[in-house]
Write an enzyme that holds these catalytic residues in place. Structure first.
Site, mmCIF file in Angstrom:
data_model
loop_
_atom_site.group_PDB
_atom_site.id
_atom_site.type_symbol
_atom_site.label_atom_id
_atom_site.label_comp_id
_atom_site.label_asym_id
_atom_site.label_seq_id
_atom_site.Cartn_x
_atom_site.Cartn_y
_atom_site.Cartn_z
ATOM 1 C CB CYS A 94 0.494 4.582 4.852
ATOM 2 S SG CYS A 94 -1.103 3.120 4.822
ATOM 3 C CB CYS A 96 -0.934 0.040 1.408
ATOM 4 S SG CYS A 96 -0.110 0.169 3.117
#
Length: 140
Positions: free
Chosen positions: A50, A48
């Site tokens: 993040c 992902c």
């Protein structure tokens, strides 16, 4: 499961700074079993945004800048190292499944856990500075 060629660079971001990859539940159990001594940081890595923008760079920053560091740096990859990730998630209960995530164990006990919602919205330096403080408190 993600193709290994896709995630290899993401794995390398941590293995290149000394993280050991746990790919099986047995590796996790053997390391974090009842005889575990010292401190171990386990990063649940992820594809992902993040993880790419904050988690991995934050962990790297902490490892490079901390004066006290965990005895062992380890990582498991969500979406690929399924058995290893499941075992780590079992060891961090009652926290719900989260990736990316970071767990610090000391002498076999979970002493600090950073969930995805603690990573989202924060930059790498904020995460790294937090980890440096955690290491200072728990690591010898």
């Amino acid at each position: 499961m993600y193709p290994e060629e896709l995630i290899a660079p993401m794995r390398a971001e941590l293995s290149d700074v000394g993280f050991e990859e746990f790919r099986t539940a047995e590796q996790v159990s053997e390391h974090l079993g009842p005889n575990h001594k010292g401190t171990t940081l386990v990063v649940v890595n992820s594809v992902c945004g993040c993880a790419a923008g904050a988690a991995r760079p934050g962990v790297r920053y902490a490892v490079e800048n901390a004066t006290k560091k965990p005895t062992t740096l380890a990582t498991v990859f969500a979406g690929n190292d399924r058995e290893a990730v499941d075992k780590v998630r079992e060891l961090v209960l009652p926290y719900p499944p989260s990736s990316p995530a970071m767990a610090l164990f000391k002498d076999g006990e979970l002493v600090h856990f950073i969930e995805r919602h603690h990573i989202e919205g924060r930059n790498a330096k904020m995460i790294g500075d937090h980890l440096v403080e955690v290491f200072e408190h728990f690591c010898d």
